[in-house]
Design a protein around this motif. Structure first.
Motif, PDB file in Angstrom:
ATOM      1  N   ALA A  18       0.833  -1.207   0.000  1.00 49.61           N
ATOM      2  CA  ALA A  18       0.000   0.000   0.000  1.00 49.61           C
ATOM      3  C   ALA A  18       0.864   1.253   0.000  1.00 49.61           C
ATOM      4  O   ALA A  18       0.564   2.236  -0.701  1.00 49.61           O
ATOM      5  N   LEU A  19       1.950   1.245   0.781  1.00 51.55           N
ATOM      6  CA  LEU A  19       2.848   2.395   0.803  1.00 51.55           C
ATOM      7  C   LEU A  19       3.479   2.605  -0.567  1.00 51.55           C
ATOM      8  O   LEU A  19       3.550   3.748  -1.058  1.00 51.55           O
ATOM      9  N   ALA A  20       3.954   1.532  -1.176  1.00 46.41           N
ATOM     10  CA  ALA A  20       4.569   1.658  -2.499  1.00 46.41           C
ATOM     11  C   ALA A  20       3.578   2.227  -3.505  1.00 46.41           C
ATOM     12  O   ALA A  20       3.932   3.077  -4.332  1.00 46.41           O
ATOM     13  N   ASP A  21       2.315   1.782  -3.437  1.00 47.35           N
ATOM     14  CA  ASP A  21       1.286   2.318  -4.329  1.00 47.35           C
ATOM     15  C   ASP A  21       1.094   3.814  -4.107  1.00 47.35           C
ATOM     16  O   ASP A  21       0.975   4.598  -5.058  1.00 47.35           O
ATOM     17  N   ALA A  22       1.054   4.209  -2.838  1.00 46.09           N
ATOM     18  CA  ALA A  22       0.819   5.618  -2.526  1.00 46.09           C
ATOM     19  C   ALA A  22       1.967   6.489  -3.020  1.00 46.09           C
ATOM     20  O   ALA A  22       1.742   7.546  -3.622  1.00 46.09           O
ATOM     21  N   VAL A  23       3.203   6.066  -2.780  1.00 47.28           N
ATOM     22  CA  VAL A  23       4.345   6.860  -3.217  1.00 47.28           C
ATOM     23  C   VAL A  23       4.432   6.874  -4.737  1.00 47.28           C
ATOM     24  O   VAL A  23       4.721   7.913  -5.347  1.00 47.28           O
ATOM     25  N   ARG A  24       4.150   5.748  -5.331  1.00 45.90           N
ATOM     26  CA  ARG A  24       4.187   5.702  -6.799  1.00 45.90           C
ATOM     27  C   ARG A  24       3.159   6.659  -7.387  1.00 45.90           C
ATOM     28  O   ARG A  24       3.436   7.375  -8.358  1.00 45.90           O
ATOM     29  N   GLY A  25       1.971   6.685  -6.799  1.00 46.37           N
ATOM     30  CA  GLY A  25       0.953   7.617  -7.269  1.00 46.37           C
ATOM     31  C   GLY A  25       1.390   9.061  -7.110  1.00 46.37           C
ATOM     32  O   GLY A  25       1.173   9.898  -8.005  1.00 46.37           O
ATOM     33  N   PHE A  26       2.000   9.370  -5.971  1.00 40.05           N
ATOM     34  CA  PHE A  26       2.491  10.732  -5.743  1.00 40.05           C
ATOM     35  C   PHE A  26       3.531  11.105  -6.794  1.00 40.05           C
ATOM     36  O   PHE A  26       3.503  12.204  -7.358  1.00 40.05           O
ATOM     37  N   VAL A  27       4.475  10.199  -7.052  1.00 42.59           N
ATOM     38  CA  VAL A  27       5.534  10.485  -8.020  1.00 42.59           C
ATOM     39  C   VAL A  27       4.954  10.708  -9.410  1.00 42.59           C
ATOM     40  O   VAL A  27       5.334  11.648 -10.117  1.00 42.59           O
ATOM     41  N   GLU A  28       4.028   9.845  -9.804  1.00 41.87           N
ATOM     42  CA  GLU A  28       3.445   9.977 -11.145  1.00 41.87           C
ATOM     43  C   GLU A  28       2.692  11.291 -11.301  1.00 41.87           C
ATOM     44  O   GLU A  28       2.668  11.875 -12.388  1.00 41.87           O
ATOM     45  N   ARG A  29       2.063  11.758 -10.206  1.00 43.85           N
ATOM     46  CA  ARG A  29       1.308  13.018 -10.277  1.00 43.85           C
ATOM     47  C   ARG A  29       2.218  14.238 -10.179  1.00 43.85           C
ATOM     48  O   ARG A  29       1.911  15.284 -10.768  1.00 43.85           O
ATOM     49  N   THR A  30       3.320  14.111  -9.448  1.00 42.27           N
ATOM     50  CA  THR A  30       4.069  15.293  -9.028  1.00 42.27           C
ATOM     51  C   THR A  30       5.406  15.454  -9.739  1.00 42.27           C
ATOM     52  O   THR A  30       5.800  16.572 -10.081  1.00 42.27           O
ATOM     53  N   VAL A  31       6.125  14.356  -9.908  1.00 44.08           N
ATOM     54  CA  VAL A  31       7.443  14.446 -10.549  1.00 44.08           C
ATOM     55  C   VAL A  31       7.238  14.299 -12.051  1.00 44.08           C
ATOM     56  O   VAL A  31       7.377  13.217 -12.618  1.00 44.08           O
ATOM     57  N   THR A  32       6.888  15.393 -12.686  1.00 43.66           N
ATOM     58  CA  THR A  32       6.512  15.347 -14.094  1.00 43.66           C
ATOM     59  C   THR A  32       7.744  15.331 -14.996  1.00 43.66           C
ATOM     60  O   THR A  32       8.857  15.665 -14.583  1.00 43.66           O
ATOM     61  N   VAL A  56       8.037  16.593   1.123  1.00 42.50           N
ATOM     62  CA  VAL A  56       8.193  16.626   2.578  1.00 42.50           C
ATOM     63  C   VAL A  56       6.858  16.379   3.264  1.00 42.50           C
ATOM     64  O   VAL A  56       6.781  15.682   4.291  1.00 42.50           O
ATOM     65  N   ALA A  57       5.792  16.914   2.677  1.00 42.27           N
ATOM     66  CA  ALA A  57       4.460  16.769   3.271  1.00 42.27           C
ATOM     67  C   ALA A  57       3.971  15.324   3.285  1.00 42.27           C
ATOM     68  O   ALA A  57       3.000  15.005   3.988  1.00 42.27           O
ATOM     69  N   GLN A  58       4.627  14.451   2.518  1.00 43.14           N
ATOM     70  CA  GLN A  58       4.226  13.039   2.512  1.00 43.14           C
ATOM     71  C   GLN A  58       4.708  12.287   3.757  1.00 43.14           C
ATOM     72  O   GLN A  58       4.402  11.105   3.936  1.00 43.14           O
ATOM     73  N   ASP A  59       5.490  12.956   4.601  1.00 38.83           N
ATOM     74  CA  ASP A  59       6.003  12.355   5.845  1.00 38.83           C
ATOM     75  C   ASP A  59       6.823  11.093   5.591  1.00 38.83           C
ATOM     76  O   ASP A  59       6.715  10.096   6.326  1.00 38.83           O
ATOM     77  N   LEU A  60       7.663  11.139   4.576  1.00 40.53           N
ATOM     78  CA  LEU A  60       8.503   9.990   4.251  1.00 40.53           C
ATOM     79  C   LEU A  60       9.919  10.117   4.802  1.00 40.53           C
ATOM     80  O   LEU A  60      10.607   9.111   4.965  1.00 40.53           O
ATOM     81  N   LEU A  61      10.356  11.335   5.089  1.00 39.15           N
ATOM     82  CA  LEU A  61      11.742  11.541   5.509  1.00 39.15           C
ATOM     83  C   LEU A  61      12.073  10.861   6.834  1.00 39.15           C
ATOM     84  O   LEU A  61      13.227  10.505   7.083  1.00 39.15           O
ATOM     85  N   GLY A  62      11.064  10.669   7.671  1.00 39.73           N
ATOM     86  CA  GLY A  62      11.325  10.073   8.983  1.00 39.73           C
ATOM     87  C   GLY A  62      10.812   8.656   9.132  1.00 39.73           C
ATOM     88  O   GLY A  62      10.722   8.150  10.255  1.00 39.73           O
ATOM     89  N   LEU A  63      10.500   7.988   8.013  1.00 43.69           N
ATOM     90  CA  LEU A  63       9.962   6.627   8.105  1.00 43.69           C
ATOM     91  C   LEU A  63      10.855   5.710   8.936  1.00 43.69           C
ATOM     92  O   LEU A  63      10.363   4.887   9.719  1.00 43.69           O
ATOM     93  N   HIS A  64      12.143   5.836   8.781  1.00 41.81           N
ATOM     94  CA  HIS A  64      13.095   4.892   9.367  1.00 41.81           C
ATOM     95  C   HIS A  64      13.626   5.322  10.720  1.00 41.81           C
ATOM     96  O   HIS A  64      14.317   4.550  11.388  1.00 41.81           O
ATOM     97  N   VAL A  65      13.346   6.535  11.125  1.00 43.61           N
ATOM     98  CA  VAL A  65      13.906   7.093  12.358  1.00 43.61           C
ATOM     99  C   VAL A  65      13.013   6.717  13.539  1.00 43.61           C
ATOM    100  O   VAL A  65      11.785   6.802  13.453  1.00 43.61           O
ATOM    101  N   LEU A  79      11.453   2.499   4.644  1.00 49.61           N
ATOM    102  CA  LEU A  79      12.050   3.564   3.840  1.00 49.61           C
ATOM    103  C   LEU A  79      12.432   3.045   2.459  1.00 49.61           C
ATOM    104  O   LEU A  79      12.193   3.718   1.439  1.00 49.61           O
ATOM    105  N   ALA A  80      13.007   1.850   2.394  1.00 47.47           N
ATOM    106  CA  ALA A  80      13.390   1.269   1.098  1.00 47.47           C
ATOM    107  C   ALA A  80      12.177   1.073   0.201  1.00 47.47           C
ATOM    108  O   ALA A  80      12.248   1.283  -1.019  1.00 47.47           O
ATOM    109  N   VAL A  81      11.062   0.656   0.797  1.00 43.19           N
ATOM    110  CA  VAL A  81       9.824   0.481   0.023  1.00 43.19           C
ATOM    111  C   VAL A  81       9.420   1.800  -0.631  1.00 43.19           C
ATOM    112  O   VAL A  81       8.987   1.834  -1.790  1.00 43.19           O
ATOM    113  N   ALA A  82       9.572   2.905   0.111  1.00 41.00           N
ATOM    114  CA  ALA A  82       9.215   4.218  -0.434  1.00 41.00           C
ATOM    115  C   ALA A  82      10.244   4.716  -1.436  1.00 41.00           C
ATOM    116  O   ALA A  82       9.897   5.404  -2.408  1.00 41.00           O
TER     117      ALA A  82
END
Length: 738
Positions: A18-32, A56-65, A79-82
């Motif tokens: 589910a996390l991979a799907d969410a990040v992938r969706g964000f990337v496809e929408r945002t990193v044009t 930053v708003a996706q709260d991914l920077l601190g997944l592993h901390v 973090l690797a999944v993201a």
């Protein structure tokens, strides 16, 4: 449309998918594409893109901390999944350098690190890590350092407030955290045109003791291998899917290029490399999260396999695209550049291979236990109690009957022949059977016979054939392959003609294992020659004592005769021995419940394994080249183990594993050959003649016998076709018809 297994990513759990799907969706929408191309042409060495705040708003920077340090406490694996979908999107900016810096600080601990981590996880501060440097330090009273020197190619250092770098102190490498203002930082041209690297210069920088980090070089390398490796896996994912799509749609000589075996096999090898890289990266991140004693070893394996695989796959992606792949406008070169940059940061291949060899030859071992869900323990208690009763039976024959009648031999089968065991129950049963020490019957080909008869046979066949087979009383062989129909079974010509009360069969079968000892055989024969080749085939069970059967052993390269050719001269098979419907034998042969069975190992244990490799290498004076090869082979061996574990865990999650399992089998077959070749070559003359004290006979036998592993059960070339077609969706060869 559901994604295929190779598109799912590093994770295997539902949460990770589910996390991979969410990040992938964000990337496809945002990193044009416009963002990427603007960064390519930008003169801004920092390459900070406009989507940074959104990322930053996706709260991914601190997944592993850890949570107590301002993060989410989900670990490096999360973090690797993201990072994989971020790498697939070719993102830039300070995310990866900052995540790497916070991961190193989290491993180091201490008050200073704890104070920095909240800012690194909320995006208000950024960080970077120098993986190599020419910095030297002089110890001061109180434990601080005075540092001088330079570090080149520091990813993300241009805008980073916190920079971590190795410093040589009296010949010992220590890891030091700097504030950027303490250093002179200058931009450097980089092969990766999407994100900046920098040269650092320190001129008598005074570093207090609390910024000399309590973390080992091995651990920094381990964390770096996971963080940068996850991004590299994302690069590979893009390259594989893009090359496969191009091969499906690009037409040359009137055909999609993916039909040409050279292209199909190249794409299949790319997919195999991706699955292998994901497996060892997952293994390393998981071990670091569990704080295993051997986590650095697992990460060294990922550090050896992943970066080189990423470079090779990126090169192959360009090759598949041909001329268009060599243009500046196509993105393939950007992924190639990213892969090259990551590989350089992780160090030279011989250094990475030596690290793996060092752990292996020092006797370090990696766990092969699966991390099962909590409900496994409830299953385990019941299974253990029942097996204890069987273990207490003194008579061996009675014990075999109890195993067969209890459904323990093939627990995935429905009751009463199996235990209707779920994938999780199958794993627990296999573990407990091994722990119990109960000798299990070797069903060999009987496994496949039972798998066909239980779903397709009648009650008499089940009663008279399945039950005694499960008790270990019946030996089976498989009469499928023919001289003109090896891997292409549907081209068989053995003919079954309808006669009164049954069928008269004439033909020849070959490569039939243990036919000279078999009581019964599975046989497929053509019953309607006028139908298409996959139709008109019927599945029979054949009593091997029937008149008209001649078995002729085939002496193999080894000198033994495990295989046979079988001649059928008007052999009568009664109607009651047809399994399933007449002319539906292809369906019966292919649907034998094998898809429901959990495969617990991808290695061919009868052939050379890492145990044989270490038995040869440990205690022997090895050249640097030989140690290099030991490192490679041990890494390959671990990859096969972990792919097998991931197959099981995916089955527990309900994911289709057919192609992933094929990848593991293909790698396992080649591994045994490579190990035996290395051992025999290393023995020199003792590898080809019997020399007292060397015990080389076993190595010679393994070398010769191992040549069969990439042939039987479908040759390597056929398996590559299958992986290319089923994993990547490449078109089947134009000559193949149904």
């Amino acid at each position: 449309m559901a994604r295929t297994s190779y598109e799912l990513g590093v994770g295997v759990s539902a949460d990770h998918l589910a996390l991979a799907d969410a990040v992938r969706g964000f990337v496809e929408r945002t990193v044009t594409a416009e963002h990427v191309r603007a960064a390519v042409e930008s003169s801004d060495a920092g390459k900070q893109l406009p989507y940074w705040d959104a990322l930053v708003a996706q709260d991914l920077l601190g997944l592993h901390v850890p949570e107590e340090l301002g993060g989410q406490g989900a670990g490096l694996l999360t973090l690797a999944v993201a990072l994989e979908p971020l790498g697939r999107g070719l993102h830039t900016g300070p995310f990866v350098p900052t995540a790497l810096a916070s991961a190193v600080l989290a491993q180091a601990g201490g008050p200073w690190a704890a104070a920095q981590l909240p800012g690194l996880t909320d995006g208000s501060r950024t960080g970077a890590v120098a993986t190599e440097s020419a910095l030297t330090g002089t110890r001061r009273d109180g434990g601080g350092l005075v540092v001088d020197g330079t570090a080149d190619g520091v990813l993300g250092a241009l805008g980073a407030e916190v920079i971590i770098a190795p410093v040589s102190v009296d010949g010992v490498r220590e890891w030091v955290a700097f504030e950027q203002v303490e250093l002179t930082v200058g931009a450097q041209d980089s092969i990766d045109v999407l994100r900046g690297s920098a040269r650092l210069h320190a001129d008598a920088v005074e570093v207090p003791a609390d910024r000399v980090l309590a973390v080992s070089t091995a651990r920094v390398r381990a964390v770096t291998a996971v963080v940068l490796g996850a991004e590299a896996v994302g690069v590979m994912s893009w390259c594989v899917s893009t090359a496969a799509e191009y091969a499906r749609t690009r037409v040359q000589f009137g055909r999609p290029i993916g039909q040409f075996q050279g292209v199909k096999h190249k794409c299949a090898q790319m997919g195999i490399a991706l699955e292998k890289a994901r497996a060892v990266l997952w293994d390393a991140a998981f071990a670091l999260d569990r704080a295993d004693d051997t986590a650095d070893y697992a990460a060294a394996i990922a550090g050896l396999i992943v970066p080189d695989a990423a470079v090779q796959v990126a090169q192959d992606c360009i090759q598949v695209h041909g001329g268009i792949g060599f243009t500046w406008e196509h993105d393939a070169h950007l992924y190639y550049r990213r892969a090259l940059g990551v590989r350089a940061l992780l160090g030279a291949r011989e250094v990475r291979a030596e690290a793996v060899a060092g752990y292996a030859l020092a006797g370090s071992t990696l766990s092969r236990e699966l991390e099962l869900p909590a409900e496994a323990e409830l299953i385990r208690a019941e299974v253990r109690a029942e097996l204890a009763e069987i273990a207490a039976i003194d008579d061996e024959d009675d014990q075999l009957v109890a195993l067969g009648d209890g459904g323990w031999n093939l627990p995935h089968l429905p009751r009463p022949y199996g235990r209707s065991a779920s994938p999780l129950e199958q794993v627990v049963i296999a573990q407990e059977v091994k722990a119990s020490g109960i000798p299990m019957p070797q069903l060999l080909m009987g496994t496949w016979a039972v798998g066909a008869i239980v779903p397709h046979g009648d009650e008499r066949q089940k009663r008279e054939l399945v039950v005694p087979t499960l008790r270990g009383e019946v030996v089976w062989c498989q009469l499928f392959s023919e001289p003109g129909a090896g891997s292409d079974l549907a081209s068989l010509t053995t003919k079954a003609t309808k006669v009164e009360g049954g069928w008269q069969v004439t033909g020849q079968k070959i490569w039939t294992t243990v036919a000279q000892f078999a009581d019964w055989a599975m046989l497929i024969a053509r019953t309607s020659p006028d139908k298409p080749k996959h139709e008109g085939i019927t599945y029979f069970v054949l009593d091997m004592s029937s008149p008209g059967i001649t078995v002729r052993p085939l002496r193999e390269m080894t000198g033994s005769a495990l295989f046979n050719e079988v001649f059928l001269d008007e052999v009568f098979i009664p109607d009651e021995n047809v399994v399933g419907a007449v002319d539906d034998g292809w369906h019966v042969a292919r649907t034998t419940l094998a898809g429901e069975r959990v495969a617990l190992s991808q290695k061919m244990e009868a052939y050379a394994t890492d145990t044989d490799l270490l038995r040869f290498a440990m205690g022997r004076e090895l050249s640097p080249m030989a140690r290099y090869r030991v490192g490679e082979l041990m890494a390959e061996s671990r990859a096969v183990d972990v792919i097998g574990s991931r197959v099981v865990l995916k089955q527990l999650s309900g994911i289709d594993v057919s192609t992933t399992s094929s990848v593991g089998k293909l790698l396992g077959m080649a591994l045994g050959q490579a190990i035996s070749e290395f051992v025999v070559d290393g023995l020199g003359i003792a590898g080809v003649v019997s020399v007292p004290g060397e015990r080389s006979d076993h190595a010679m036998e393994q070398l010769i016998a191992g040549r069969a592993t990439t042939i039987y059960g479908g040759t390597t070339e056929v398996q590559l076709n299958v992986i290319g077609e089923r994993m990547l969706g490449l078109p089947r060869d134009a000559s193949v018809t149904s």
